[in-house]
Write an enzyme that holds these catalytic residues in place. Structure first.
Site, short mmCIF file in Angstrom:
data_model
loop_
_atom_site.label_atom_id
_atom_site.label_comp_id
_atom_site.label_asym_id
_atom_site.label_seq_id
_atom_site.Cartn_x
_atom_site.Cartn_y
_atom_site.Cartn_z
N HIS A 122 -128.29 -11.42 -16.94
CA HIS A 122 -128.93 -11.21 -15.36
C HIS A 122 -129.27 -12.60 -15.16
CE1 HIS A 122 -131.37 -9.97 -12.21
NE2 HIS A 122 -130.97 -8.72 -12.45
N ASP A 199 -134.74 -10.17 -23.42
CA ASP A 199 -134.94 -9.65 -21.97
C ASP A 199 -134.76 -8.01 -22.21
OD1 ASP A 199 -134.39 -8.52 -19.70
OD2 ASP A 199 -132.78 -10.10 -18.90
N GLN A 202 -133.73 -3.51 -19.58
CA GLN A 202 -132.91 -2.43 -19.59
C GLN A 202 -132.95 -1.83 -21.10
OE1 GLN A 202 -131.42 -1.00 -17.01
NE2 GLN A 202 -131.28 -2.81 -15.78
N LYS A 225 -138.47 -0.04 -13.77
CA LYS A 225 -137.13 0.38 -14.64
C LYS A 225 -137.87 1.46 -15.27
CE LYS A 225 -134.57 -3.89 -13.91
NZ LYS A 225 -133.71 -3.44 -12.63
N CYS A 364 -126.49 -9.05 -9.88
CA CYS A 364 -126.99 -9.86 -10.46
C CYS A 364 -126.44 -10.82 -11.72
CB CYS A 364 -128.67 -9.88 -10.55
SG CYS A 364 -129.34 -9.53 -9.17
N1 PLP Z 1 -133.00 -8.31 -16.67
C1 PLP Z 1 -132.05 -7.46 -16.44
C2 PLP Z 1 -131.01 -7.13 -17.55
C3 PLP Z 1 -132.12 -6.53 -15.42
O1 PLP Z 1 -131.20 -5.60 -15.32
C4 PLP Z 1 -132.97 -6.97 -14.53
C5 PLP Z 1 -133.09 -6.22 -13.27
O2 PLP Z 1 -132.12 -5.70 -12.89
C6 PLP Z 1 -133.87 -8.07 -14.43
C7 PLP Z 1 -133.59 -8.89 -15.65
C8 PLP Z 1 -134.77 -8.33 -13.38
O3 PLP Z 1 -135.77 -7.41 -13.51
P1 PLP Z 1 -136.80 -7.49 -12.21
O4 PLP Z 1 -135.96 -7.52 -11.00
O5 PLP Z 1 -137.52 -6.22 -12.39
O6 PLP Z 1 -137.68 -8.71 -12.31
#
Ligand code: PLP
Length: 409
Positions: A122, A199, A202, A225, A364
């Site tokens: 991401h 990370d 998810q 999430k 993203c």
């Molecule tokens: N990493 C992953 C795999 C994600 O799916 C997301 C959000 O969609 C993020 C990071 C970023 O999360 P946030 O926007 O809550 O900081």
């Protein structure tokens, strides 16, 4: 037994309709809905306890401080953190990773050092490292993704070596539904004398997570999430590493002593919690993890694995020519796909007319889209309150959408 009807009753929003049709919420990878227990915790906090924390000696300040620190302990327990001092509240995964890229990366990376990421990241686990690399002269390397949506671990073994200082990888992909072998990546990282960041945006909402068995040094996730409010998330880090790191933001609360020309820092985790924090958000997140624990994360994982695999099967059997990205089995509830002849945005629009909330775009993950050879995909992402009937409604709506667009082809 996983009582899905009972679970659904806890989520008021699932009772609403969209243009007279029952809402089918399949955009959970973007954000989850909130159970009554979390909404009540927020209301209760604001109606009974609201005050700023760690500062006042009055009753409300003490109650709010206690609730905030209890929430920290709950979240730490939820991810198997060995101590609460390593649990820093942030705005979410993005801020957590920026904190590490800034506080650890800028302090420790040098010219010639390497940070190993994957092609599936991401943007929030890519751009912060690009900025740190730009400022330090370090180089980014990427573990490739294979056509089946899994990481090329042989290449990972070749890439992670003496120059590697950090391996940072997504645990569960928000596009492919793949669960990456981060335990093995952590072994490789440590074998090379590097650190491992996971990370968990998810994964923490969807699978049992234990940072000890993952073997990582940092774990980042977002409250919104995983049934919690927006604007709250967390970074878990090894306390010894957090102590050595530079602060990310400066200001009130994160200091020990301030002079006109210099300051010293508070103990961790407070060193990283500058200014007024999202106290109600933390309390709501604490209620969210208690809710998840009451269901059992093994049960949540199993429920979603079944839904993800059922969706994969139904869509691929009934929609000829469809491409579903990512592995066929052992996936999470994220199902990204391409239906030839229908642009993903048009598809999401038509699904919306049927009351189905889905997502289309690059999610993203622009580099991953390029690797897949597309500019965007459609995505349905399931969570603990979704049902097989909702998968059926999705499949039927997709078949209708294809007919509709076929008529104009
Ligand atoms: N990493 C992953 C795999 C994600 O799916 C997301 C959000 O969609 C993020 C990071 C970023 O999360 P946030 O926007 O809550 O900081």
């Amino acid at each position: 037994m996983y009582d899905i009807a009972k679970v659904r009753r806890d989520f008021p929003i699932l009772g609403r309709e969209v243009d007279g049709k029952p809402l089918v919420y399949l955009d959970n990878a973007a954000t989850s809905q909130k159970p009554r227990q979390v909404l009540d915790a927020l209301t209760q906090h604001y109606e009974r306890h609201n005050a700023n924390i760690h500062r006042g000696v009055h009753r409300l300040a003490e109650e709010s401080t206690a609730a905030y620190e209890e929430a920290r302990a709950k979240v730490a327990r939820f991810i198997g953190a060995p101590e609460t001092t390593g649990l820093v509240f942030t705005r979410g995964t993005t801020e957590s990773i920026n904190l590490v890229a800034h506080g650890w990366g800028r302090k420790n990376l040098r010219e010639g050092d390497e940070v190993v990421l994957t092609e599936t990241e991401h943007h929030s686990n890519l751009v912060p490292w690009q900025l740190a690399a730009r400022d330090t002269g370090a180089r980014l390397r990427f573990i490739p993704v294979r056509d089946d949506g899994t990481l090329d671990m042989e290449e990972a073994e070749r890439l992670i070596g003496p120059r590697t200082r950090m391996v940072a990888a997504v645990h569960a992909s928000n596009v492919l539904g793949t669960v990456n072998p981060v335990e093995r990546l952590a072994e490789l990282a440590h074998g090379a004398g590097a650190l491992m960041l996971v990370d968990g945006a998810q994964s923490a909402p969807h699978l049992p997570v234990d940072v000890g068995s993952l073997g990582c040094d940092f774990f980042a996730a977002s409250g919104h999430k995983m049934l919690g409010p927006m604007g709250i998330g967390y970074l878990w880090g090894r306390t010894d590493l957090l102590r050595e790191m530079d602060p990310f933001l400066g200001g009130g609360e994160m200091i020990r002593e301030v002079h006109l020309d210099h300051s010293t820092w508070a103990e961790v985790p407070y060193k990283f919690e500058a200014g007024t924090m999202n106290v109600a958000g933390a309390v709501g997140l604490g209620a969210a993890v208690e809710y998840l624990e009451s269901l059992g994360m093994e049960n949540v994982r199993e429920h979603e694995r079944q839904l993800g695999e059922y969706a994969y099967r139904r869509l691929s059997e009934e929609l000829e020519g469809i491409t579903i990205y990512g592995p066929e089995a052992d996936r999470t509830g994220v199902v990204s796909f391409d239906l030839p002849g229908v642009h993903p945005h048009d598809l999401s629009q038509l699904l919306d007319e049927e009351g189905i909330a889905s997502r289309s775009g690059h999610h993203c993950c622009q580099p991953l889209m390029r690797r897949l050879g597309v500019s965007s995909t459609a995505r349905a992402s399931f969570y603990l309150y979704n049902t097989g009937d909702e998968v059926d409604r999705l499949a039927e709506a997709l078949a209708e959408a294809r007919k509709f667009f076929g008529a104009f082809a």
